[in-house]
Every structure is written in structure tokens, then in C-alpha cells.
Design a protein around this motif. Structure first.
Motif, PDB file in Angstrom:
ATOM      1  N   SER A 126      -0.538  10.694   7.864  1.00 22.94           N
ATOM      2  CA  SER A 126      -0.161  12.080   8.921  1.00 22.94           C
ATOM      3  C   SER A 126       1.067  11.795   9.450  1.00 22.94           C
ATOM      4  N   GLY A 127       1.426  10.501   9.967  1.00 18.33           N
ATOM      5  CA  GLY A 127       2.909  10.129   9.502  1.00 18.33           C
ATOM      6  C   GLY A 127       2.522   9.739  11.728  1.00 18.33           C
ATOM      7  N   VAL A 128       1.499   9.663  11.744  1.00 17.50           N
ATOM      8  CA  VAL A 128       1.341   9.535  13.301  1.00 17.50           C
ATOM      9  C   VAL A 128       1.758   7.807  13.783  1.00 17.50           C
ATOM     10  N   LEU A 129       2.251   7.741  14.794  1.00 13.31           N
ATOM     11  CA  LEU A 129       2.860   6.646  15.172  1.00 13.31           C
ATOM     12  C   LEU A 129       1.451   5.284  14.908  1.00 13.31           C
ATOM     13  N   THR A 130       1.187   4.690  14.764  1.00 11.24           N
ATOM     14  CA  THR A 130       0.826   3.144  14.561  1.00 11.24           C
ATOM     15  C   THR A 130       0.644   2.528  14.927  1.00 11.24           C
ATOM     16  N   LEU A 131       0.493   1.664  16.122  1.00 10.43           N
ATOM     17  CA  LEU A 131       0.494   0.030  15.997  1.00 10.43           C
ATOM     18  C   LEU A 131      -0.633  -0.502  15.111  1.00 10.43           C
ATOM     19  N   ILE A 132      -0.410  -2.000  14.686  1.00 12.71           N
ATOM     20  CA  ILE A 132      -1.478  -2.610  14.847  1.00 12.71           C
ATOM     21  C   ILE A 132      -1.247  -3.565  15.660  1.00 12.71           C
ATOM     22  N   PRO A 133      -2.789  -4.594  16.083  1.00 14.08           N
ATOM     23  CA  PRO A 133      -2.483  -5.129  17.027  1.00 14.08           C
ATOM     24  C   PRO A 133      -3.168  -6.863  16.520  1.00 14.08           C
ATOM     25  N   ASN A 134      -3.485  -6.638  15.524  1.00 18.38           N
ATOM     26  CA  ASN A 134      -4.199  -7.642  15.048  1.00 18.38           C
ATOM     27  C   ASN A 134      -4.172  -7.775  12.947  1.00 18.38           C
ATOM     28  N   ALA A 135      -4.957  -7.058  11.926  1.00 20.50           N
ATOM     29  CA  ALA A 135      -4.632  -7.316  10.899  1.00 20.50           C
ATOM     30  C   ALA A 135      -3.881  -7.683   9.885  1.00 20.50           C
ATOM     31  N   GLY A 136      -3.773  -8.823   9.417  1.00 22.62           N
ATOM     32  CA  GLY A 136      -2.358  -8.579   8.614  1.00 22.62           C
ATOM     33  C   GLY A 136      -1.947  -8.645   7.213  1.00 22.62           C
ATOM     34  N   VAL A 137      -2.487  -8.191   6.892  1.00 24.95           N
ATOM     35  CA  VAL A 137      -2.793  -7.680   5.803  1.00 24.95           C
ATOM     36  C   VAL A 137      -1.340  -7.327   5.026  1.00 24.95           C
ATOM     37  N   HIS A 138      -1.048  -8.192   3.867  1.00 18.72           N
ATOM     38  CA  HIS A 138       0.419  -8.218   3.466  1.00 18.72           C
ATOM     39  C   HIS A 138       0.857  -6.305   3.283  1.00 18.72           C
ATOM     40  N   PHE A 154       0.714 -10.387  12.482  1.00 18.64           N
ATOM     41  CA  PHE A 154       1.255 -11.633  12.092  1.00 18.64           C
ATOM     42  C   PHE A 154       1.411 -11.103  10.755  1.00 18.64           C
ATOM     43  N   SER A 155       1.518 -11.875   9.986  1.00 18.15           N
ATOM     44  CA  SER A 155       1.257 -10.939   8.711  1.00 18.15           C
ATOM     45  C   SER A 155       0.635 -12.642   8.016  1.00 18.15           C
ATOM     46  N   ASN A 156      -0.243 -12.117   7.245  1.00 16.40           N
ATOM     47  CA  ASN A 156      -1.780 -13.982   7.178  1.00 16.40           C
ATOM     48  C   ASN A 156      -1.174 -14.741   6.338  1.00 16.40           C
ATOM     49  N   SER A 157       0.117 -14.682   5.647  1.00 12.46           N
ATOM     50  CA  SER A 157       0.064 -15.992   5.376  1.00 12.46           C
ATOM     51  C   SER A 157       1.418 -16.959   6.256  1.00 12.46           C
ATOM     52  N   GLN A 158       1.848 -15.849   7.499  1.00 14.30           N
ATOM     53  CA  GLN A 158       2.553 -16.528   8.699  1.00 14.30           C
ATOM     54  C   GLN A 158       2.215 -17.931   9.182  1.00 14.30           C
ATOM     55  N   TYR A 182     -11.631 -12.632   0.881  1.00 14.84           N
ATOM     56  CA  TYR A 182     -10.792 -10.964   1.397  1.00 14.84           C
ATOM     57  C   TYR A 182      -9.824 -11.011   1.996  1.00 14.84           C
ATOM     58  N   ALA A 183      -8.963  -9.973   1.974  1.00 13.90           N
ATOM     59  CA  ALA A 183      -7.972  -9.477   2.574  1.00 13.90           C
ATOM     60  C   ALA A 183      -7.122 -11.205   3.122  1.00 13.90           C
ATOM     61  N   ALA A 184      -7.583 -11.446   4.420  1.00 13.52           N
ATOM     62  CA  ALA A 184      -7.188 -12.104   5.020  1.00 13.52           C
ATOM     63  C   ALA A 184      -7.344 -13.417   4.920  1.00 13.52           C
ATOM     64  N   GLY A 185      -7.841 -14.415   4.245  1.00 17.23           N
ATOM     65  CA  GLY A 185      -8.438 -14.847   3.599  1.00 17.23           C
ATOM     66  C   GLY A 185      -7.551 -15.863   2.485  1.00 17.23           C
ATOM     67  N   ASP A 186      -8.160 -14.755   1.492  1.00 13.96           N
ATOM     68  CA  ASP A 186      -6.548 -14.673  -0.020  1.00 13.96           C
ATOM     69  C   ASP A 186      -5.575 -14.832   0.629  1.00 13.96           C
ATOM     70  N   GLU A 187      -5.020 -13.732   1.313  1.00 14.62           N
ATOM     71  CA  GLU A 187      -3.290 -14.341   1.546  1.00 14.62           C
ATOM     72  C   GLU A 187      -3.123 -15.226   2.967  1.00 14.62           C
ATOM     73  N   ALA A 188      -3.721 -16.158   3.447  1.00 13.27           N
ATOM     74  CA  ALA A 188      -3.727 -16.792   4.053  1.00 13.27           C
ATOM     75  C   ALA A 188      -3.434 -18.178   3.363  1.00 13.27           C
ATOM     76  N   GLU A 190      -2.741 -18.471   0.333  1.00 16.09           N
ATOM     77  CA  GLU A 190      -1.056 -17.692  -0.671  1.00 16.09           C
ATOM     78  C   GLU A 190      -0.314 -18.943   0.567  1.00 16.09           C
ATOM     79  N   GLY A 191      -0.749 -18.072   2.298  1.00 22.73           N
ATOM     80  CA  GLY A 191       0.490 -19.434   2.572  1.00 22.73           C
ATOM     81  C   GLY A 191       0.587 -21.052   2.572  1.00 22.73           C
ATOM     82  N   PHE A 192      -0.494 -21.261   2.642  1.00 22.34           N
ATOM     83  CA  PHE A 192      -1.211 -22.492   2.743  1.00 22.34           C
ATOM     84  C   PHE A 192      -0.619 -23.204   1.084  1.00 22.34           C
TER      85      PHE A 192
END
Ligand code: PHB
Length: 398
Positions: A126-138, A154-158, A182-188, A190-192
Motif C-alpha cells: 500500500s505504501g502507507v507510512l508505517t512505524l514499528i514500535p516493537n517487533a524486532g523481526v530481521h 530494535f532488531s531481534n539480535s541487537q 518463533y522469529a523473535a526467539g530464533d533471531e535473539a 542468532e545474536g546470542f
């Protein structure tokens, strides 16, 4: 030869699109769109495992905008809300309720990485302006990043990229990792994994359970048998408090050091009680940051909402700050996209977490703090990673 100046031509074109004559008194639709109320959609969890996170984010967004006079770029706001229940299977449908049904100019959402993937698709289409206030999915700031999507969290691995080294420095070289799968735990993870193994630590076992399951017992029994030096984890919301309490009740507290991505201890210290004391985490915020900015924010938030702010409130607040800055730069004209995006890309956010800027793919470049939970507070011990950026290199649609 066409003698009509180009500005006049576009007015006529706009009038024609809106179905009014150039002599009519009715303003064309595109002009109205920039002077009427701005439509802001909140897609957040108001029920389910992350419900308190959604509330804290909305509080923060509203607080920041109210501090700027309650308007965006001079325009009054009409709010629209959808409870996404942290249910990824309804992500696209829920985002479309805001974008297609409510015709929002701006979408703010969400908390859960799986649901974010649905928002990301709708935002890109849609091109609608979007702000992500939490979800860290890479993917949101890497493979699927988009010029109209900005993350203020943040991004999940930060957070976990700063965790491994801190653990090894404290002599904890053999760890078990446990998370929601799920993505948040799996990507966390990766960083760890990157930071822990690089610092010389060994991960003896990865354990997981599906989101939002909280039946930790069998996994804690397995941890007791493995006897690692430490456990590192990703959990969030009230389930994090349950994990810390179950960990203590299983007799592991004091024997095995407990660490986490800092969400573990956010917003739940009262609920967790003494089970949280001594738990060490890494995150881009700490309650005890000794800056005038953080102190003013915490006082004002507590006064307004009769609750202590947590990282989610800060992220919501920063979302409001970023949106206000962007809209101010274009006088409320959300359709001035290049100028709007430029203003948001170059913004310096004076956040309670410390000042931060946007990376090329629209993710905060920020300090990650090492904290310890003590007497109901996440106390800062030091900076575990300075000006940490997600590796995304830019945002071209393709
Ligand atoms: C996520 O799903 O991206 C997520 C959820 C809650 C958190 C952090 C990340 O606290």
C-alpha cells in the motif's frame, strides 16, 4: 502550446479527479486530505500474552504527541485501533482493517514478529507510512525493508549481540539457551550465539517451546540435569515473570546464573518478586539511567498513567517523537513522501534511552546496556555495546 502553469494544471487535475469543476467551491479530495484530520491507526495486542506491552506502547505514543500539543504537523488526529491478539494468522487481515477499511494515513504496529510480517506485506503493497514500535523481526529492516517503514525499537539480535560477552566476562562459559520458538526467539538466539561463542563460551543445549506456551517444568528439569554455568533466554511480558518464578521454584536460582534478552524483566518486576533479583540482562533501556531526560520522562509517565514506564512505553514514546518530527517537516502533508522520509531518516531522537539515530534500513543505532534486576528496578551496570547498528544496508523496493 500549453500556457497553463504546472501548479494550476495539477490543481485542475486534482479537481477533475475529485469530480468537481474548476469553478466549484468544493476543494479537491487531495487538498482536503492534507487539511483535515490525520488518520492514525494503532495495531497492537490488547489481549493475549503481550496485552500489557500494547497498552504501554499506546500510552507512550499518546504521551509524546500530547507533549507536542496533541497534533501532527498542525493537523488534529483521528485514532483507529485494532487488537491484533499477537496472532500471526490474522496479521494481514488486521492490517488491512486499518489500511483498506479505515484508510489510515499512518499505521503504528506492532509487538509480535510474526504479526509484523503481515503488516510488512500490507505496508509494502500500500505504501502507507508505517512505524514499528516493537517487533524486532530481521526481515523488516533487512530483506523486506521498505522506504515507508521505520522501526523505533530494535532488531531481534541487537540486545543479545551484547549478552554473550558480558556472560563470559563474568565467568559463565557453559550455557543453555531457552526461548519461545518463533522469529523473535530464533533471531535473539542468532545474536546470542554469535556473541557468546566469539567470546569463548559454549552453548551446551538449545531448548524451546511454542509461543505463547508457559509450561516450563519439563525444560527446567532438563536444565537441572545439564548443570550449565548459566541459562540465557528470550521471554517477554507476564510469561517472563512466570519463567523467573518457575526457575526459582525448581531450585535453580542461586545455583545456575540466569541471564536474558532484557525483555525478560520489563514491566514484570513486581509480579516476579524476589525471583527476579540478580537476573542480568542486556537491553537498549534501563529504568535507572541517570539522565534528566529519563527522569523527566519517568515522572511524567507515572503521573499520567499511574504506572511505571518500561521499555515498551519508551519505544511508544519514541514512535510518537519520530512521527511528530516527520510530520512537522512536511506541515502535515503525508503525501510529500521524499521530504517526509528524509526528515525521518535524519531525525535524532532525544529518547529516555539516550539519543539515537536511524540506520540506512530504518532501525535504531543505539547503545545496549547491561542491567541487573534489584528491588523492583532494572539497574544499569554499564554500556555493553556502543552505537550498535543492525546490518541492513538500505531500502530499495524490488
Ligand atoms: C517480537 O515478537 O518481535 C517481540 C515480542 C516481545 C518482545 C520483543 C520482541 O519483548
Amino acid at each position: 502550446m500549453n500556457r497553463i502553469p504546472s501548479s494550476r494544471r495539477s490543481i485542475l487535475k486534482g479537481a477533475a479527479l475529485a469530480g468537481v469543476t474548476s469553478t466549484g467551491l468544493i476543494l479537491p479530495e487531495w487538498a482536503l486530505a492534507q487539511t483535515g484530520k490525520i488518520r492514525v491507526g494503532l495495531m497492537l495486542p490488547y489481549s493475549g500474552a503481550f496485552a500489557p506491552l500494547g497498552v504501554a506502547i499506546e500510552n507512550g505514543v499518546r504521551m509524546a504527541i500530547n507533549e507536542q500539543g496533541g497534533k501532527l504537523g498542525g493537523r488534529e488526529i483521528e485514532w483507529f485501533k485494532v487488537d491484533d491478539e499477537s496472532d500471526p494468522s490474522k496479521g494481514i487481515e488486521n492490517a488491512n482493517k486499518l489500511v483498506q477499511r479505515d484508510k489510515v494515513d499512518v499505521l503504528i504496529g506492532t509487538v509480535h514478529s510474526g504479526v509484523q510480517m503481515g503488516i510488512q506485506k500490507v505496508a509494502r503493497d500500500s505504501g502507507v507510512l508505517t512505524l514499528i514500535p516493537n517487533a524486532g523481526v530481521h526481515a523488516a529492516t533487512r530483506a523486506l525493508c521498505a522506504p515507508n517503514v521505520f522501526r523505533t525499537s530494535f532488531s531481534n539480535s541487537q540486545p543479545t549481540l551484547a549478552l554473550g560477552e558480558a556472560m563470559v566476562k563474568r565467568g559463565h562459559k557453559k550455557a543453555v539457551w531457552i526461548t519461545w520458538k518463533y522469529a523473535a526467539g530464533d533471531e535473539a538466539f542468532e545474536g546470542f550465539k554469535e556473541s557468546y561463542t566469539k567470546a569463548g563460551g559454549t552453548i551446551v543445549k538449545e531448548l524451546g517451546l511454542p509461543f505463547p506456551n508457559v509450561e516450563f517444568q519439563a525444560l527446567l528439569t532438563e536444565i537441572a540435569a545439564l548443570k550449565p554455568d548459566a541459562v540465557a533466554c528470550f521471554f517477554a511480558g507476564p510469561s517472563g515473570a512466570k519463567f523467573m518464578k518457575d526457575f526459582a521454584a525448581a531450585g535453580l536460582k542461586g545455583k545456575i546464573a540466569l541471564y536474558g534478552s532484557g525483555f525478560l524483566t520489563e514491566g514484570v518486576l513486581e509480579a516476579a518478586g524476589p525471583a527476579a533479583d540478580g537476573v542480568m540482562t542486556t537491553l537498549h533501556y534501563s529504568d535507572s539511567l541517570d539522565t534528566p531526560r529519563n527522569k523527566t520522562f519517568r515522572l511524567a509517565y507515572a503521573k499520567t498513567f499511574r504506572a511505571q514506564p518500561d521499555v515498551y512505553a519508551v519505544q511508544g514514546y519514541d514512535t510518537g517523537l519520530l512521527l511528530a518530527q516527520g510530520m512537522k517537516a512536511v506541515n502535515g502533508d503525508v503525501n510529500s513522501k521524499p521530504a517526509l522520509y528524509k526528515a525521518m531518516e535524519t531525525a535524532v531522537i532525544d529518547s529516555p534511552r539516550g539519543k539515537w539515530t536511524m540506520s540506512k534500513s530504518h532501525n535504531p543505532v543505539q547503545d545496549i546496556y547491561l542491567r541487573v534486576a534489584e528491588n523492583g528496578e532494572n539497574k544499569v551496570i554499564g554500556v555493553a555495546a556502543k552505537a550498535l547498528a543492525d546490518p541492513g544496508t538500505g531500502c530499495r523496493m524490488g
